[in-house]
Motif scaffolding. Structure first.
Motif, PDB file in Angstrom:
ATOM      1  N   UNK A 126       0.770  -1.045   0.106  1.00  0.00           N
ATOM      2  CA  UNK A 126      -0.087   0.099  -0.077  1.00  0.00           C
ATOM      3  C   UNK A 126       1.080   1.088   0.089  1.00  0.00           C
ATOM      4  N   UNK A 127       1.779   1.224   0.811  1.00  0.00           N
ATOM      5  CA  UNK A 127       3.036   2.561   1.028  1.00  0.00           C
ATOM      6  C   UNK A 127       3.431   2.498  -0.735  1.00  0.00           C
ATOM      7  N   UNK A 128       3.982   1.796  -1.005  1.00  0.00           N
ATOM      8  CA  UNK A 128       4.266   2.061  -2.325  1.00  0.00           C
ATOM      9  C   UNK A 128       3.712   2.598  -3.225  1.00  0.00           C
ATOM     10  N   UNK A 129       2.725   1.772  -3.106  1.00  0.00           N
ATOM     11  CA  UNK A 129       1.474   2.296  -4.805  1.00  0.00           C
ATOM     12  C   UNK A 129       1.015   3.455  -4.192  1.00  0.00           C
ATOM     13  N   UNK A 130       0.341   4.084  -2.808  1.00  0.00           N
ATOM     14  CA  UNK A 130       0.108   5.326  -2.684  1.00  0.00           C
ATOM     15  C   UNK A 130       0.850   6.577  -3.230  1.00  0.00           C
ATOM     16  N   UNK A 131       2.708   5.979  -2.481  1.00  0.00           N
ATOM     17  CA  UNK A 131       3.793   6.445  -2.798  1.00  0.00           C
ATOM     18  C   UNK A 131       3.387   7.076  -4.431  1.00  0.00           C
ATOM     19  N   UNK A 132       3.099   6.007  -5.192  1.00  0.00           N
ATOM     20  CA  UNK A 132       3.550   6.367  -6.832  1.00  0.00           C
ATOM     21  C   UNK A 132       2.136   7.067  -7.139  1.00  0.00           C
ATOM     22  N   UNK A 133       0.900   6.702  -6.568  1.00  0.00           N
ATOM     23  CA  UNK A 133      -0.619   7.508  -7.070  1.00  0.00           C
ATOM     24  C   UNK A 133      -0.078   9.174  -6.766  1.00  0.00           C
ATOM     25  N   UNK A 134       0.985   9.354  -5.520  1.00  0.00           N
ATOM     26  CA  UNK A 134       0.643  10.970  -4.756  1.00  0.00           C
ATOM     27  C   UNK A 134       1.580  11.820  -5.350  1.00  0.00           C
ATOM     28  N   UNK A 135       2.796  10.795  -5.603  1.00  0.00           N
ATOM     29  CA  UNK A 135       3.620  11.884  -6.818  1.00  0.00           C
ATOM     30  C   UNK A 135       3.692  13.271  -7.661  1.00  0.00           C
ATOM     31  N   UNK A 136       2.460  13.136  -8.675  1.00  0.00           N
ATOM     32  CA  UNK A 136       2.132  13.944  -9.426  1.00  0.00           C
ATOM     33  C   UNK A 136       2.101  15.331  -8.377  1.00  0.00           C
ATOM     34  N   UNK A 137       1.388  15.307  -7.357  1.00  0.00           N
ATOM     35  CA  UNK A 137       0.776  16.438  -6.396  1.00  0.00           C
ATOM     36  C   UNK A 137       2.408  16.597  -5.164  1.00  0.00           C
ATOM     37  N   UNK A 138       3.358  15.859  -5.539  1.00  0.00           N
ATOM     38  CA  UNK A 138       4.167  16.088  -4.331  1.00  0.00           C
ATOM     39  C   UNK A 138       4.897  15.593  -2.924  1.00  0.00           C
ATOM     40  N   UNK A 139       3.179  15.234  -2.983  1.00  0.00           N
ATOM     41  CA  UNK A 139       3.249  14.663  -1.285  1.00  0.00           C
ATOM     42  C   UNK A 139       3.637  13.036  -1.882  1.00  0.00           C
ATOM     43  N   UNK A 140       3.653  12.527  -2.729  1.00  0.00           N
ATOM     44  CA  UNK A 140       4.219  10.665  -2.858  1.00  0.00           C
ATOM     45  C   UNK A 140       5.633  10.682  -2.687  1.00  0.00           C
ATOM     46  N   UNK A 141       6.622  12.218  -2.784  1.00  0.00           N
ATOM     47  CA  UNK A 141       7.745  12.415  -2.730  1.00  0.00           C
ATOM     48  C   UNK A 141       8.070  12.209  -0.829  1.00  0.00           C
ATOM     49  N   UNK A 142       7.254  12.375  -0.271  1.00  0.00           N
ATOM     50  CA  UNK A 142       7.502  12.720   1.468  1.00  0.00           C
ATOM     51  C   UNK A 142       6.666  11.374   1.897  1.00  0.00           C
ATOM     52  N   UNK A 143       6.467  10.779   1.515  1.00  0.00           N
ATOM     53  CA  UNK A 143       5.876   9.643   1.225  1.00  0.00           C
ATOM     54  C   UNK A 143       7.223   8.454   0.728  1.00  0.00           C
ATOM     55  N   UNK A 144       7.377   8.392  -0.523  1.00  0.00           N
ATOM     56  CA  UNK A 144       8.365   7.435  -0.382  1.00  0.00           C
ATOM     57  C   UNK A 144       9.517   7.465  -0.221  1.00  0.00           C
ATOM     58  N   UNK A 145       9.891   7.994   0.678  1.00  0.00           N
ATOM     59  CA  UNK A 145      11.109   8.932   1.680  1.00  0.00           C
ATOM     60  C   UNK A 145      10.510   8.172   2.421  1.00  0.00           C
ATOM     61  N   UNK A 146      10.104   8.556   3.210  1.00  0.00           N
ATOM     62  CA  UNK A 146       9.459   7.388   4.769  1.00  0.00           C
ATOM     63  C   UNK A 146       9.128   6.409   4.633  1.00  0.00           C
ATOM     64  N   UNK A 147       8.904   5.617   3.669  1.00  0.00           N
ATOM     65  CA  UNK A 147       8.851   4.030   2.769  1.00  0.00           C
ATOM     66  C   UNK A 147      10.122   3.545   2.890  1.00  0.00           C
ATOM     67  N   UNK A 148      11.185   4.436   2.404  1.00  0.00           N
ATOM     68  CA  UNK A 148      12.649   3.997   2.147  1.00  0.00           C
ATOM     69  C   UNK A 148      13.127   3.652   3.513  1.00  0.00           C
ATOM     70  N   UNK A 149      12.924   5.051   4.739  1.00  0.00           N
ATOM     71  CA  UNK A 149      13.027   4.918   5.854  1.00  0.00           C
ATOM     72  C   UNK A 149      12.973   3.752   6.678  1.00  0.00           C
ATOM     73  N   UNK A 150      12.056   3.686   6.504  1.00  0.00           N
ATOM     74  CA  UNK A 150      11.262   2.161   7.526  1.00  0.00           C
ATOM     75  C   UNK A 150      12.140   0.968   6.214  1.00  0.00           C
ATOM     76  N   UNK A 151      11.794   0.393   5.004  1.00  0.00           N
ATOM     77  CA  UNK A 151      12.687  -0.206   4.551  1.00  0.00           C
ATOM     78  C   UNK A 151      14.022  -0.005   5.689  1.00  0.00           C
TER      79      UNK A 151
END
Length: 403
Positions: free
Chosen positions: A32-57
């Motif tokens: 869900x995190x990766x899917x949501x991050x990719x879906x929100x990339x156009x609005x910029x929030x996805x970058x922050x969520x993707x970064x948090x996902x990577x740190x969680x990894x």
């Protein structure tokens, strides 16, 4: 299996069973995190969520490395992270640029299918004997062609099950090592760093040898040669019936040269490795250095643990050389040496109120000192604005490697 013990089979089975819920949790979190991050990339929030996902990894990967070490006693070293960049944006963008985080995220997604396969095979292998014994004892199955065929298949699974369990476990270990451990580039850089440390250590030792030979030749050796010549002159005068006063004057001169040679030898021995450093530690040795400095030195040493011998030695000679530079070049009125040390790090701050303007990039003595500190995993940084004094900060990990 030849060479595959029952203990190893049990450990592989436990790893497969325990790894299944762990892999399932990672899968439920990351998809869900990766899917949501990719879906929100156009609005910029996805970058922050993707970064948090990577740190969680990075956090979940540490758990996977720990689990592998605890169950199978296989230790995978953590990957080497990229040096942090400047600015607050590093909290977001550093994980996106660091391939080690991406490899850990991929491992988190692959963890579930691999763990599922290991769990199913281990579960089937361990339950087949129980099911066969229970079914035969209770008479649930009639012995006909189909039940015999089923028993034969179960027998084959039971025979080759350990091979399958071990194979899947080895696959998981290989994937974990390749994705959660240091990359090939990290290993190459580490080998290069070790080779550089070795070269610096060899060069430093050779430089010290040449310095000792030069100091002996120009100092104590020359004085001792003079003492020998003077004593030879005094002996000849006595044999020739010379005046006692003349002989006494020659012996007095030889005596003064001998005392000067002793002082020079003592200073030379202190330069190799002072006895006070071995006997009483860094605090007492630096107090001796500060007392001999021509500029007043304000010394403050606080150590909760005593550093290893090679760290003490490096710290002592670093402070000695820095204070020598203060005496020779800075025209300072005061100097300050602050030393702090705990179980993790030794931190040394040497500063003065002199002219400043030190530039290590010009190949000064500070540049060579920086390489010597780097040879024990330390960092030396210099801040020296023109007209505002010089501050040198040395940070050495207490568990640094010693070549």
């Amino acid at each position: 299996m030849n060479g595959y013990s029952s203990k190893e089979l049990l450990e592989d089975s436990i790893y497969g069973v325990v790894g299944f819920p762990v892999g399932l949790i990672w899968f439920i979190i990351y998809v869900p995190l990766v899917g949501t991050s990719i879906g929100l990339l156009p609005v910029g929030v996805g970058i922050i969520l993707l970064s948090l996902t990577l740190r969680l990894a990075g956090v979940t990967s540490a758990i996977d490395r720990w689990l592998l070490a605890e169950v199978l006693e296989i230790y995978v070293e953590a990957p080497v992270r990229m040096p942090p960049t400047a600015g607050r944006s590093r909290l977001i963008f550093d994980p996106l640029k660091d391939t080690s985080y991406w490899r850990e995220l991929i491992h988190g997604l692959l963890r579930f299918p691999l763990a599922l396969a290991a769990f199913v095979v281990a579960l089937v292998w361990w339950t087949i004997p129980i099911l066969i014994i229970v079914s035969l004892s209770l008479g649930w199955w009639d012995l006909n062609f189909w039940t015999l065929l089923l028993y034969a298949a179960a027998f084959l699974v039971f025979i080759f099950g350990p091979l399958i369990v071990h194979g899947i476990t080895m696959l998981q270990i290989t994937v974990t090592r390749s994705l959660l451990g240091p990359s090939r580039r990290d290993l190459t850089e580490r080998v290069g760093l070790v080779e550089h440390k070795r070269d610096v250590s060899v060069e430093t030792a050779e430089s010290e040898r040449r310095r000792i030979e030069r100091d002996l030749h120009d100092g104590a050796q020359a004085r001792l040669a003079t003492v020998a010549l003077d004593l030879g002159r005094a002996k000849r005068k006595l044999e020739q019936g010379g005046e006692p006063n003349d002989v006494a004057a020659i012996i007095d001169a030889a005596h003064e040269d001998a005392k000067a040679a002793i002082v020079e030898l003592r200073d030379l021995a202190r330069g190799i490795h002072p006895a006070v450093l071995t006997d009483r530690g860094l605090d007492a040795a630096l107090s001796d250095v500060a007392a001999r400095c021509t500029v007043p030195v304000h010394l403050d040493v606080r150590l909760s643990v005593r550093p290893a011998a090679h760290i003490e030695s490096a710290a002592y000679f670093a402070v000695s050389e820095l204070l020598a530079n203060v005496s020779k070049h800075s025209k300072a009125r005061n100097a300050w040496v602050t030393v702090r040390g705990d179980e993790e790090e030794l931190r040394i701050d040497v500063s003065d109120d002199g002219l400043g303007g030190v530039d290590p990039s010009l190949g000064t003595g500070v540049s060579g000192l920086r390489e010597r500190i780097a040879s024990i995993d330390g960092i030396l940084s210099v801040r020296s604005p023109l007209g505002s004094g010089t501050t040198t900060l040395i940070e050495i990990p207490m568990k640094s490697e010693h070549l």
